[in-house]
Design a protein around this motif. Structure first.
Motif, mmCIF file in Angstrom:
data_model
loop_
_atom_site.group_PDB
_atom_site.id
_atom_site.type_symbol
_atom_site.label_atom_id
_atom_site.label_comp_id
_atom_site.label_asym_id
_atom_site.label_seq_id
_atom_site.Cartn_x
_atom_site.Cartn_y
_atom_site.Cartn_z
ATOM 1 N N SER A 122 -2.032 -6.644 -9.179
ATOM 2 C CA SER A 122 -1.663 -6.791 -7.768
ATOM 3 C C SER A 122 -2.685 -6.037 -6.924
ATOM 4 O O SER A 122 -3.502 -5.285 -7.457
ATOM 5 N N PRO A 123 -2.645 -6.196 -5.599
ATOM 6 C CA PRO A 123 -3.708 -5.641 -4.751
ATOM 7 C C PRO A 123 -3.863 -4.118 -4.744
ATOM 8 O O PRO A 123 -4.968 -3.614 -4.583
ATOM 9 N N TYR A 124 -2.760 -3.352 -4.915
ATOM 10 C CA TYR A 124 -2.854 -1.911 -4.713
ATOM 11 C C TYR A 124 -2.562 -1.148 -6.002
ATOM 12 O O TYR A 124 -1.448 -1.172 -6.513
ATOM 13 N N GLN A 125 -3.581 -0.432 -6.490
ATOM 14 C CA GLN A 125 -3.416 0.318 -7.733
ATOM 15 C C GLN A 125 -2.478 1.491 -7.529
ATOM 16 O O GLN A 125 -2.550 2.198 -6.523
ATOM 17 N N PHE A 168 0.812 -1.219 0.000
ATOM 18 C CA PHE A 168 0.000 0.000 0.000
ATOM 19 C C PHE A 168 0.845 1.268 0.000
ATOM 20 O O PHE A 168 0.640 2.173 -0.802
ATOM 21 N N GLU A 169 1.826 1.354 0.912
ATOM 22 C CA GLU A 169 2.645 2.569 0.999
ATOM 23 C C GLU A 169 3.511 2.762 -0.242
ATOM 24 O O GLU A 169 3.693 3.881 -0.716
ATOM 25 N N GLU A 170 4.026 1.679 -0.781
ATOM 26 C CA GLU A 170 4.828 1.782 -1.996
ATOM 27 C C GLU A 170 3.960 2.288 -3.153
ATOM 28 O O GLU A 170 4.401 3.109 -3.962
ATOM 29 N N ALA A 171 2.706 1.843 -3.217
ATOM 30 C CA ALA A 171 1.777 2.325 -4.248
ATOM 31 C C ALA A 171 1.567 3.833 -4.109
ATOM 32 O O ALA A 171 1.533 4.553 -5.115
ATOM 33 N N CYS A 172 1.441 4.314 -2.891
ATOM 34 C CA CYS A 172 1.244 5.755 -2.657
ATOM 35 C C CYS A 172 2.434 6.571 -3.149
ATOM 36 O O CYS A 172 2.263 7.628 -3.768
ATOM 37 N N VAL A 173 3.654 6.103 -2.900
ATOM 38 C CA VAL A 173 4.856 6.811 -3.339
ATOM 39 C C VAL A 173 4.939 6.800 -4.864
ATOM 40 O O VAL A 173 5.199 7.831 -5.489
#
Length: 180
Positions: free
Chosen positions: A143-146, A114-119
């Motif tokens: 994967s789970p997080y767009q 999740f956090e990597e997706a945000c960055v």
């Protein structure tokens, strides 16, 4: 993915960087190959949240390296968190070379954290263009997080061995395909 594939993708991606550009480069092994293939006479600025990419560029004479801080996400060896996102918001880059877990015609670009997706999303938003470095096994998967929808992607660097059937949905969306 074979090291040779990553090297080939990195070589093609490195050719897309123009002198004088401000470039975001993601973490990961394919991004490390990209920086290894930068021309020795290139004059550019690379901004990264990857200590590995920064160290790889530490001996490059013409590339200024700017490190983004944050909490080290050990799995991917990149900075993540609010400090990283805040630093990204202070920059307008010409291009962002993104490493990602999955590239899907409907689900877009996604990753497993999740956090990597945000960055990654913040890096893409702060760049005029986003180009994804994707080995064949990452195409047509989710994967789970767009990170971003496919429509926000400018280009895709992958292997020439990928079938036209797999590449067609990306071409149809107007994404520039660069084959290694």
């Amino acid at each position: 993915m074979a090291v040779d594939d990553k090297s080939a993708i990195g070589r093609v991606a490195a050719q897309l960087i123009q002198p004088g550009q401000v470039v975001f480069i993601d973490g990961g092994t394919t991004s490390a190959q990209l920086v290894r293939h930068l021309p020795w006479d290139l004059q550019a600025t690379v901004i990264t949240h990857s200590p590995s990419v920064a160290v790889e560029l530490s001996t490059h004479p013409g590339v200024e390296v700017i490190m983004l801080g944050g909490r080290l996400f050990k799995h991917s060896v990149v900075g993540v968190g609010s400090a990283t996102v805040e630093a990204i918001r202070q920059v307008r880059a010409d291009v962002y070379f993104m490493g990602v877990c999955s590239v899907h015609p409907e689900a877009g670009l996604s990753t497993g954290d999740f956090e990597e997706a945000c960055v990654k999303r913040a890096l893409s938003a702060a760049a005029a263009e986003t180009i994804v470095l994707a080995s064949p096994e990452k195409l047509a998967t989710a994967s789970p997080y767009q990170v971003i929808p496919l429509d926000e992607l400018s280009g895709l660097v992958t292997m020439a061995s990928v079938s036209e059937e797999i590449l067609a949905p990306y071409r149809k969306r107007g994404i520039s395909i660069h084959l290694a």
